[in-house]
Design an enzyme around this catalytic site. Structure first.
Site, short mmCIF file in Angstrom:
data_model
loop_
_atom_site.label_atom_id
_atom_site.label_comp_id
_atom_site.label_asym_id
_atom_site.label_seq_id
_atom_site.Cartn_x
_atom_site.Cartn_y
_atom_site.Cartn_z
N ASP A 89 9.29 3.09 0.19
CA ASP A 89 8.19 3.71 0.91
C ASP A 89 8.27 3.28 2.37
O ASP A 89 7.80 2.22 2.76
CB ASP A 89 6.85 3.30 0.27
N TYR A 116 0.85 -1.19 0.00
CA TYR A 116 0.00 0.00 0.00
C TYR A 116 0.88 1.23 0.00
O TYR A 116 1.81 1.33 0.80
CB TYR A 116 -0.90 0.00 1.24
N LYS A 162 3.45 8.84 9.06
CA LYS A 162 3.15 8.22 10.36
C LYS A 162 4.06 8.76 11.48
O LYS A 162 3.86 9.89 11.89
CB LYS A 162 3.16 6.70 10.20
C1 PLP Z 1 -0.02 4.48 5.63
C2 PLP Z 1 0.81 4.29 4.41
C3 PLP Z 1 0.72 5.16 3.31
C4 PLP Z 1 -0.33 6.22 3.20
O1 PLP Z 1 -0.20 7.20 4.17
P1 PLP Z 1 -1.47 8.16 4.48
O2 PLP Z 1 -0.92 9.16 5.45
O3 PLP Z 1 -2.54 7.29 5.03
O4 PLP Z 1 -1.86 8.78 3.18
C5 PLP Z 1 1.62 4.99 2.28
N1 PLP Z 1 2.54 4.02 2.31
C6 PLP Z 1 2.65 3.16 3.34
C7 PLP Z 1 3.70 2.12 3.33
C8 PLP Z 1 1.78 3.26 4.42
O5 PLP Z 1 1.86 2.37 5.42
#
Ligand code: PLP
Length: 431
Positions: free
Chosen positions: A238, A143, A270
Site C-alpha cells: 500500500d 492504515y 495522494k
Molecule cells: C491515506 C491512506 C489511505 C487511504 O486513502 P484515502 O484517500 O484517505 O481513502 C490508504 N492507505 C494509506 C497507506 C494511506 O496513507
C-alpha cells in the site's frame, strides 16, 4: 462579511457530523477550533480570518509541489474546460497509466479509483478473487483506508482518536482479518504455518507512516514477499502515501528495485492525483487482468479515471524528477534537525523517525518500532506543542500519529518562520 473559524465550525457542526468531512480535521485530539482554509499558494495556507500558516500537512500528502502550482492549475483548467467528467475512456487517464507503467517496472496494468480506501479495497477483492481464499493479514497501526476489512487496529484517525474497532463492521468481516504487530516476520511465518492455505493476501505500508513513521526492519518487506510467494498469497504494498513521495517509483523504487523483489499489487493515492480525488491499483498483467471487464472480479466507478484528476496527477508526476526528491530529502533533514534541537533544548522527551523525506516526531522517550510503542506518546505535550506552533503560523496535522509532509515550496523564508516558532512551541510542550 467574513466569518470566524469558530462561527463556521459551529455552523458546520449543525449540518455535518462533528463539523467535518474526515474525523481528525475536527481537532478532537488537540482541542480547540479547527481553522477553515480559504486559499493556499506554495507552502502557505490562509484561513478564513486571513491568518497565514506554513503548511507541513500538504493535504495529508498529495501536495508535494506545494499548493496551486501553476502547471497543475493550468492542466486542470485546460481539462475541465473540455468537461469535468465524461464517464467514458479519455486521454488523460491513459497518459497517467502509461506514465505509472513507465516509472514502476513491475507494473503493467493500472486500474483507477477515486480514494486510497477504494484502491486498497479493490486490491483485497482482487487478491481474494485470484486465490479463492478469504483471510487477510494486516499490521497493527498501519492504515489502509476505512473499508470494513481493513479498519482493525488501524492507524491514522483511528489511532489519533484512540478508537476501538469500529461499530458497523460485522464480526464475520473482522474475523477475516488477522492483525499482527508490525515488524515481526516470525509472527507472519507462524500465521502462514497455521492458516497458509486460507490466506489471500498480506497488506502492508512498506514504510508505515500512519502511526507516525516507522522504518521497516531490514529484510522485513522482502521477507513478506518471500512468505507470500511460498504460500501462494498476494503481497499488496500500500503505497498510497509513499508512492511518488519517496522517489519517482515510491518506496519500491528505492528498496524493492535495488533488492530485486516486487509486490504483486501496488496501491497509489495522494500524490498520484496531485490534490484531486484519484487513486489506483496496479500490478502485473496476469493478476490485474482478472479485473472486469478483462476478468471476472468486479470493480467500477462513475468518476473513475476522472480527466481533471488524471491531468493534475500527470502534471505533478511530470515535475517530480530525481532532483525534486533530492530537494525534499534535504529539506526534510533540515527540519528534523531543527525540531530535534528545539525539543532537546527544552528538555522534551522525543523521538524522530524518518525514511527518506518522510518523518514524524514522537513525544516519548521510548524507541518507536510499532503501534504499541507509538502509543507511549504524551498526547498532552503534543497538544501544547501543536497549539503553540499553530499560533505562530505553522500548520501541522492535529495528531501525534501523523507524518510531517514536506513540499518543494518550502524555502528559506518558510524555514525561518518554523525556526522562530519551534523554541516557544518546545517550551510549551515541556509544560
Ligand atoms: C491515506 C491512506 C489511505 C487511504 O486513502 P484515502 O484517500 O484517505 O481513502 C490508504 N492507505 C494509506 C497507506 C494511506 O496513507
Amino acid at each position: 462579511m467574513t466569518s470566524s473559524n469558530a462561527e463556521l465550525f459551529e455552523r458546520a457542526r449543525r449540518v455535518m457530523p462533528g463539523g467535518v468531512s474526515s474525523p481528525v480535521r475536527a481537532f478532537g485530539a488537540v482541542g480547540g477550533t479547527p481553522r477553515f482554509a480559504a486559499s493556499a499558494r506554495g507552502a502557505w495556507i490562509t484561513d478564513v480570518e486571513g491568518k497565514q500558516y506554513v503548511d507541513l500537512v500538504g493535504s495529508w500528502g498529495p501536495m508535494i509541489l506545494g499548493h496551486a502550482h501553476p502547471e497543475v492549475v493550468a492542466a486542470v483548467q485546460r481539462t475541465v474546460g473540455e468537461s469535468s467528467s465524461f464517464g467514458a475512456p479519455c486521454v488523460p487517464e491513459l497518459e497517467l497509466a502509461e506514465q505509472i507503467v513507465r516509472l514502476i517496472e513491475p507494473v503493467q496494468r493500472v486500474r483507477f479509483t477515486s480514494s486510497g480506501t477504494e484502491a486498497v479495497m479493490t486490491a483485497v477483492r482482487l487478491a481474494r478473487g485470484a486465490t479463492g481464499r478469504e483471510l487477510i493479514i494486516k499490521f497493527a497501526g498501519c492504515y489502509h483506508g476505512h473499508s470494513d476489512a481493513l479498519l482493525a487496529a488501524a492507524g491514522s484517525g483511528v489511532a489519533t482518536l484512540g478508537l476501538p474497532d469500529s461499530p458497523g463492521v460485522t464480526a464475520g468481516t473482522a474475523a477475516s482479518t488477522l492483525v499482527l504487530p508490525y515488524g515481526r516476520l516470525d509472527l507472519v511465518e507462524q500465521a502462514f504455518r497455521a492458516h497458509g492455505d486460507r490466506i489471500a493476501a498480506v497488506v502492508t505500508e512498506p514504510v508505515p507512516a500512519n502511526m507516525g513513521v516507522i522504518a521497516p526492519p531490514p529484510g522485513f518487506n522482502r521477507g513478506l514477499r518471500e512468505l507470500c510467494s511460498l504460500h501462494g498469497a498476494v503481497f499488496i504494498a500500500d503505497e498510497v502515501l509513499t508512492g511518488f513521495r519517496l522517489s519517482p517509483a515510491g518506496y519500491w523504487g528505492l528498496a524493492g528495485r535495488a533488492e530485486g523483489w516486487s509486490p504483486d499489487l501496488f496501491t497509489f493515492g495522494k500524490v498520484v492525483g496531485g490534490g484531486l480525488p484519484m487513486s489506483a491499483v496496479a500490478g502485473a498483467a496476469e493478476l490485474m487482468d482478472l479485473l472486469a471487464p478483462a476478468g471476472p472480479v468486479y470493480q467500477a466507478g462513475t468518476l473513475s479515471g476522472n480527466p481533471a484528476a488524471a491531468a493534475a496527477g500527470l502534471a505533478t508526476l511530470n515535475l517530480a524528477d530525481d532532483a525534486l526528491y533530492a530537494r525534499l530529502d534535504h529539506v526534510g533533514a533540515r527540519l528534523r534537525e531543527m525540531v530535534s534541537s528545539a525539543l532537546g533544548q527544552a528538555g522534551v522527551p522525543h523521538r524522530i523517525n524518518h525514511w527518506g523525506n518522510l518523518f514524524s516526531v514522537f513525544f516519548t522517550a521510548a524507541e518507536v518500532t510499532d503501534y504499541d510503542t507509538a502509543k507511549t506518546q504524551d498526547g498532552a505535550a503534543f497538544a501544547r506543542f501543536f497549539h503553540a506552533i499553530l499560533d505562530q503560523g505553522v500548520w501541522l496535522a492535529p495528531s501525534a500519529f501523523e507524518a510531517w509532509f514536506v513540499s518543494d515550496a518550502l524555502g528559506e523564508r518558510e524555514l525561518d518562520v518554523i525556526a522562530k516558532a519551534l523554541p516557544p512551541a518546545a517550551r510549551a510542550a515541556a509544560g
